[in-house]
Scaffold this active site. Structure first.
Site, PDB file in Angstrom:
ATOM      1  N   ARG A 188     -26.331 -47.508 -52.368  1.00  0.00           N
ATOM      2  CA  ARG A 188     -25.820 -48.496 -51.437  1.00  0.00           C
ATOM      3  C   ARG A 188     -26.970 -48.938 -50.562  1.00  0.00           C
ATOM      4  NH1 ARG A 188     -21.146 -43.781 -50.115  1.00  0.00           N
ATOM      5  NH2 ARG A 188     -22.967 -42.483 -50.742  1.00  0.00           N
ATOM      6  N   LYS A 206     -31.821 -45.242 -59.276  1.00  0.00           N
ATOM      7  CA  LYS A 206     -32.047 -44.624 -60.412  1.00  0.00           C
ATOM      8  C   LYS A 206     -31.679 -45.163 -61.666  1.00  0.00           C
ATOM      9  CE  LYS A 206     -31.337 -40.074 -59.555  1.00  0.00           C
ATOM     10  NZ  LYS A 206     -30.650 -39.020 -59.108  1.00  0.00           N
ATOM     11  N   CYS A 217     -27.868 -44.652 -46.715  1.00  0.00           N
ATOM     12  CA  CYS A 217     -26.661 -44.033 -47.087  1.00  0.00           C
ATOM     13  C   CYS A 217     -26.956 -42.203 -47.170  1.00  0.00           C
ATOM     14  CB  CYS A 217     -26.191 -44.518 -48.585  1.00  0.00           C
ATOM     15  SG  CYS A 217     -27.438 -44.698 -49.767  1.00  0.00           S
ATOM     16  N   SER A 218     -26.889 -41.792 -48.500  1.00  0.00           N
ATOM     17  CA  SER A 218     -27.165 -40.373 -48.613  1.00  0.00           C
ATOM     18  C   SER A 218     -28.533 -40.351 -48.959  1.00  0.00           C
ATOM     19  CB  SER A 218     -26.163 -39.643 -49.522  1.00  0.00           C
ATOM     20  OG  SER A 218     -24.828 -39.789 -49.249  1.00  0.00           O
ATOM     21  N   ASP A 219     -29.132 -40.824 -50.183  1.00  0.00           N
ATOM     22  CA  ASP A 219     -30.405 -40.686 -50.525  1.00  0.00           C
ATOM     23  C   ASP A 219     -31.203 -41.958 -50.567  1.00  0.00           C
ATOM     24  OD1 ASP A 219     -30.372 -37.873 -51.296  1.00  0.00           O
ATOM     25  OD2 ASP A 219     -29.502 -38.515 -53.209  1.00  0.00           O
ATOM     26  N   GLY A 220     -30.454 -42.966 -50.161  1.00  0.00           N
ATOM     27  CA  GLY A 220     -31.318 -44.190 -49.812  1.00  0.00           C
ATOM     28  C   GLY A 220     -31.694 -44.994 -51.169  1.00  0.00           C
ATOM     29  N   TRP A 221     -30.840 -44.896 -52.131  1.00  0.00           N
ATOM     30  CA  TRP A 221     -31.345 -45.626 -53.566  1.00  0.00           C
ATOM     31  C   TRP A 221     -30.155 -46.179 -54.077  1.00  0.00           C
ATOM     32  CZ3 TRP A 221     -33.746 -40.467 -54.865  1.00  0.00           C
ATOM     33  CH2 TRP A 221     -32.526 -39.481 -55.452  1.00  0.00           C
ATOM     34  N   ILE A 264     -20.875 -43.323 -55.660  1.00  0.00           N
ATOM     35  CA  ILE A 264     -21.098 -43.789 -56.965  1.00  0.00           C
ATOM     36  C   ILE A 264     -19.855 -43.146 -57.964  1.00  0.00           C
ATOM     37  CG2 ILE A 264     -23.598 -43.668 -56.838  1.00  0.00           C
ATOM     38  CD1 ILE A 264     -23.689 -41.138 -58.506  1.00  0.00           C
ATOM     39  N   ARG A 292     -28.343 -44.006 -63.573  1.00  0.00           N
ATOM     40  CA  ARG A 292     -27.283 -44.739 -63.469  1.00  0.00           C
ATOM     41  C   ARG A 292     -26.633 -45.568 -64.747  1.00  0.00           C
ATOM     42  NH1 ARG A 292     -26.974 -41.674 -59.938  1.00  0.00           N
ATOM     43  NH2 ARG A 292     -27.441 -41.905 -57.746  1.00  0.00           N
TER      44      ARG A 292
END
Length: 617
Positions: free
Chosen positions: A395, A431, A389-393, A329, A435
């Site tokens: 990418r 989010k 991705c990392s947290d899935g919300w 991000i 964002r």
């Protein structure tokens, strides 16, 4: 000539949409600061020339000078409401107006001081989230900007001042209820789920399993709710792999989730490994489950230091891992900032191609599209995939929604696209609040990032490459982005469903889809051709990608982009003309029906009477 080269040429020749005309508005709410005992005096009567929504109230008006980056200093009046800032010029004919929802404002700064020298050096600098900035000058004597600065700061960032977002104050009414657009169970049913391989679980009904997931989840039939709880302990933010979409023919699925909590020590979790194998076995054609990790390999390795990581080959022997090299991000935020620098206020024409390349914006668009193409292609070949991705919300939402858009023509309809956004972005916890920063004064917050803007840009790229495949037009996409920031509707407010439920968003605000579906005629693509089974594979190369000029450079009146291309405009006019003729023919049929009945025992139907004048449109 390359597409980028063509853009460099078009930059000097295209015309601009009326939507790009700068605008602003005014109204009222309550108190200025604690030192002011009462703000009842600020409840002003509406001005005839200031647009005003139901529930919108004027706060204050002030004579001011707008420092237009294209036309210089312009004298006029600025009006501030609890929803917008509206400026109208005094002397320019036709009048220049600015109409900006306060939610669009990212930052407000004081320009100059009481002792500043130079004309128009004392005033306000306003940075916006939609690729424009505003500057206003005021008289230096008597601290003339203090009141307007404090009021504007207060109502542009209501959550930072214990005020409500405008969406909760709006009293707008529409003929359609946009909150009814999406139902998780109905959407799964449309896909043919549940079935003997996949089941609905309500284990998250009270958001106890995962507070950023929706209440209705689709999981493997063989996995028990207790299995899901065990898996959630090994996934970041408890975001377990769940079904996003199932292929109607080969039954391969797109699963979405977050990264496994492997950490530096390389932890394993038998329940998670068994769960992914259950996903693979649910589709007999999948010999190896493909896991698409959106991150660059180096980032995924680095995440081990903070407890995250990725699925190693030793632990997940029936899976193959593919990294898609999409950056995080922070990289995307800086890329859009660089893009803004070269398109506003002046377009960097001297070294346009190299300047555009240096922003890396189109390169990021290419990587996101290329990743989604890989997901769609793998699914088309009959193999189930897991995306994270990392947290899935962030990418993850980009990749799942874009691949679903390529695979399923339903999502290319106006209603289907609304369902896609509600499902993959809103219900699964992108989010938006973090964002976008709705109502929050902390403009430098590291969580701000244009992830959803990037997704809409990717959709726009697809509409350019497949102009007849989408029921909606460019205005539809721009309206979504404008209201991503505006805080006029509740659709994009807050980070997840659990918070929206707590804030009673559906009960207390209006959905963006209510407005769009109540006037959907202007959002229709006249060239749309319905194709039920066609899979779209856009070309994700720099030669075929374009900068979205009519969105990113719409505030520059010297880059005039036509709101509709001439062919589309003429086509719409002919459709309207056809509808008029058909209506007249139906009226004639009704008025002539008694005479027809007297002359014939079998009166002609309206279809029989008008079929011979149907146009090829």
């Amino acid at each position: 000539m390359t597409m980028l080269g063509e853009f460099g040429f078009r930059l000097k020749t295209q015309t601009m949409a009326s939507a790009s005309t700068p605008t602003y508005n005014s109204n009222n709410l309550e108190n200025n600061s604690s030192k002011n005992a009462s703000r009842e005096s600020l409840r002003m009567e509406p001005l005839a020339d200031v647009p005003q929504l139901p529930g919108e109230e004027r706060i204050t008006d002030k004579d001011i000078i707008y420092i237009c980056p294209f036309n210089g200093a312009v004298k006029g009046k600025v009006s501030i409401t609890n929803y917008r800032l509206f400026f109208k010029s005094f002397e320019v004919d036709p009048a220049m107006t600015l109409d900006v929802p306060l939610g669009v404002i990212s930052r407000i700064e004081k320009m100059g001081g009481a002792s500043s020298r130079g004309e128009n050096s004392y005033g306000l600098d306003i940075t916006c989230k939609d690729m424009r900035n505003l500057r206003f000058a005021l008289k230096q004597e008597g601290h003339s900007r203090r009141d307007i600065f404090e009021l504007l700061f207060r109502y542009a960032f209501p959550l930072s001042h214990s005020l409500q977002l405008f969406a909760f104050l709006s009293q707008e009414k529409f003929s359609e209820n946009g909150w009814n657009v999406y139902s998780a169970i109905l959407e799964y049913r449309r896909q043919g789920l549940p079935n003997n391989k996949w089941r609905i679980t309500f284990v998250n009904e009270q958001y106890e399993l995962c507070d950023t997931y929706p209440t209705v989840l689709m999981v493997p039939f063989k996995a028990t709710d207790e299995d899901l709880r065990k898996v959630s302990a090994f996934r970041s933010r408890n975001r377990i792999p769940v079904v996003s979409w199932i292929h109607p023919v080969n039954q391969a699925v797109i699963m979405r989730c977050s990264q496994p909590l492997v950490g530096m020590s390389g932890k394993r979790n038998k329940d998670d490994e068994r769960y992914l194998d259950t996903i693979r076995e649910a589709n007999g054609q999948t010999a190896k489950l493909t896991i698409y990790d959106a991150r660059p390999n180096v980032n995924a390795v680095a995440n081990k230091a903070t407890g995250g990581g990725y699925e190693g080959e030793d632990a997940y022997q029936n899976a193959e891992l593919v990294f898609l090299d999409i950056h995080n991000i922070h990289v995307m935020r800086e890329s859009l900032k660089k893009l803004k620098d070269i398109v506003y206020p002046q377009v960097e024409e001297t070294h346009w191609l190299s300047s555009l390349e240096s922003t890396h914006w189109l390169e990021h668009i290419k990587l996101v599209l290329a990743g989604a193409i890989q997901v769609a292609d793998k699914l088309s070949s009959g193999n189930s995939v897991v995306v994270h991705c990392s947290d899935g919300w962030d990418r993850t939402a980009q990749l799942t929604s874009l691949s679903m858009l390529m695979l399923d023509s339903y999502y290319r309809t106006m209603t289907g696209f609304q369902v896609l956004v509600q499902k993959e972005w809103i219900s699964f916890g992108h989010k938006f609040s973090s964002r976008i920063g709705h109502g929050d004064k902390n403009h430098a917050d590291a969580d701000r990032s244009p992830i959803f803007v990037q997704f809409i840009d990717c959709v726009w790229q697809m509409t350019k490459q497949f102009p007849t495949a989408f029921e909606f037009n460019e205005l539809f996409l721009m309206t979504i982005l404008d209201n991503l920031y505006s805080c006029r509707f509740g659709t994009f407010l807050y980070n997840c469903e659990s918070v929206r439920d707590n804030m009673e968003v559906k009960e207390k605000t209006v959905s963006l889809w209510s407005m769009i579906n109540s006037e959907n005629g202007k959002y229709i693509n006249p060239f749309y051709t319905k194709e039920s089974s066609r899979v779209l594979y856009p070309v994700a190369s720099m030669r075929h990608l374009e900068l979205w000029v009519s969105y990113y450079i719409r505030w520059n009146p010297r880059i005039r982009q036509q709101q509709q291309n001439p062919v589309e405009q003429r086509y719409m006019e002919m459709l309207a003309l056809r509808d008029q003729y058909l209506k007249k023919l139906e009226e004639l049929q009704i008025s002539d029906s008694p005479r027809i009945a007297n002359n014939s025992n079998s009166p002609a139907s309206p279809t029989q009477l008008v079929h011979h004048v149907q146009t090829p449109l």
